[in-house]
Scaffold this active site. Structure first.
Site, mmCIF file in Angstrom:
data_model
loop_
_atom_site.group_PDB
_atom_site.id
_atom_site.type_symbol
_atom_site.label_atom_id
_atom_site.label_comp_id
_atom_site.label_asym_id
_atom_site.label_seq_id
_atom_site.Cartn_x
_atom_site.Cartn_y
_atom_site.Cartn_z
ATOM 1 N N CYS A 62 0.775 -1.186 -0.076
ATOM 2 C CA CYS A 62 -0.030 0.033 -0.207
ATOM 3 C C CYS A 62 0.737 1.138 -0.053
ATOM 4 C CB CYS A 62 -1.002 -0.021 1.334
ATOM 5 S SG CYS A 62 -2.384 -1.233 1.102
ATOM 6 N N HIS A 173 -0.982 -6.392 -8.303
ATOM 7 C CA HIS A 173 0.353 -6.196 -8.538
ATOM 8 C C HIS A 173 0.891 -7.493 -9.468
ATOM 9 C CE1 HIS A 173 0.831 -8.998 -5.383
ATOM 10 N NE2 HIS A 173 2.132 -9.158 -5.720
#
Length: 372
Positions: A62, A173
């Site tokens: 994050c 990701h």
């Protein structure tokens, strides 16, 4: 009836086992569609977590969070790339030396490993991102291939999505590994595509895309620039192959229009994946293009850019295909025919189930408010 008195049975790929050739790997796949009729009493997986917080202070991917090595992520609002904190390849590894027995050979392995976040939010995935956000992901992929490909022979972009595929972090990701060697799979693909080009005078996957576009039976989604099919030789139940219609060697060779078209077809394909069992569909995917580094000076006309998607699920959100036993010791085997898989995916809506559920929930709330 044949001469022996037995009734002749016409071949039906949905009923009769048969072998299919994979020209990209020079291997054969056993197709046994009749096995889908067998009852399942084996392992059942835990469904994917659907309620993921948008921001988690403990999630090392994050924005603004501290990773295991003490590095702090930037407060990113788009894509974000950083060096893998636990890389499988490092640029300064020593050479094992050349004085070796032929049965105990080793070579130097050097490279770099990067992690690339698609988006700052943890509760979003590629099919739910806006098209312009997916274009930024593609542009970053192209930039990394351009950058790392000046030095390294191979740049592997890959995404492991979902805990079932070993993904340890619920955040959108991928990874990018660049190596000083050509890994086994692309080396095999290079050999097979080269041999086909030398024999037929046309890139294998360019001809294949054209044939699949004409046949239609394995097409999942298509556009003027792109085609996604369950390949004729697919091993995984809902495996797909994503192909440009134009001859393209590497992802950084795509035009602006082709990148926008790629973002659109990726969203469409991945939405259908999610809609199949109404979960965030797990998969491993990756891009294959012509080798880079010293190979940039070579003629790679036999290559065609393509992406592989390998999802493990077979019967439901909790039952996956196992590659064990026969597959490990003999050869690859699949139960569902590629044509059956393609038809299932093709017939699914292109509106994401979460969007549909949110709309239905909103209409339900409106009715409740109106009744007060």
């Amino acid at each position: 009836m044949d001469m022996s008195g037995k009734n002749e049975v016409s071949f039906d790929p949905k009923e009769h086992q048969h072998l299919r050739y994979n020209p990209l790997r020079d291997t054969w796949v056993l197709v046994s569609a009749h096995r889908m009729k067998r009852p399942w009493a084996g392992q059942v997986e835990k469904p994917p977590e659907e309620h993921i917080p948008r921001y988690d202070p403990r999630n090392p991917l994050c924005p603004g969070n501290t990773r295991a090595n003490g590095e702090v992520n930037s407060d990113y609002d788009s894509t974000f790339v950083f060096e893998n904190d636990f890389p499988a390849l490092q640029p300064d590894a020593p050479d094992p030396g050349s004085d070796q027995h032929p049965l105990f050979q080793s070579k130097a392995a050097r490279g770099v490993c990067k992690v690339m976040c698609f988006h700052p939010w943890s509760d979003i995935t590629l099919p739910l991102m806006e098209k312009h956000e997916v274009v930024k992901v593609i542009d970053k992929w192209a930039g990394l291939v351009e950058e790392l490909g000046t030095t390294y022979p191979w740049v592997q972009i890959f995404e492991n999505k979902g805990a079932m595929m070993g993904c340890s972090n619920p955040h959108p990701h991928c990874q990018v590994w660049a190596s000083n060697f050509l890994p086994n799979e692309p080396a095999l693909s290079d050999r097979c595509q080269r041999a086909y080009y030398q024999k037929h005078g046309e890139p294998m996957l360019l001809q294949y895309a054209r044939q699949e576009a004409e046949k239609k039976e394995r097409v999942v989604v298509e556009s003027s620039d792109w085609l996604a099919v369950v390949p004729y030789w697919a091993t995984w139940p809902y495996q797909t192959l994503l192909l440009p219609r134009r001859h393209v060697l590497r992802i950084n060779d795509l035009t602006t229009e082709e990148r926008e078209g790629l973002a659109d077809i990726m969203k469409r394909l991945l939405t259908k994946y999610d809609n199949l069992f109404e979960i965030s569909f797990p998969y491993s995917m990756g891009w294959h293009g012509a080798p880079t580094g010293p190979h940039l000076k070579e003629d790679n006309s036999h290559w065609q850019l393509h992406a592989h998607y390998y999802p493990p699920l077979l019967r439901s959100a909790t039952v996956k295909k196992f590659m064990v036993g026969y597959e490990m010791l003999a050869q690859e085997q699949r139960d569902l025919t590629p044509e059956q898989a393609a038809e299932k995916l093709r017939n699914l809506p292109e509106e994401h189930y979460k969007s549909r559920h949110n709309q239905e929930k909103g209409r339900g709330n409106e009715k409740e408010d109106g009744g007060k």
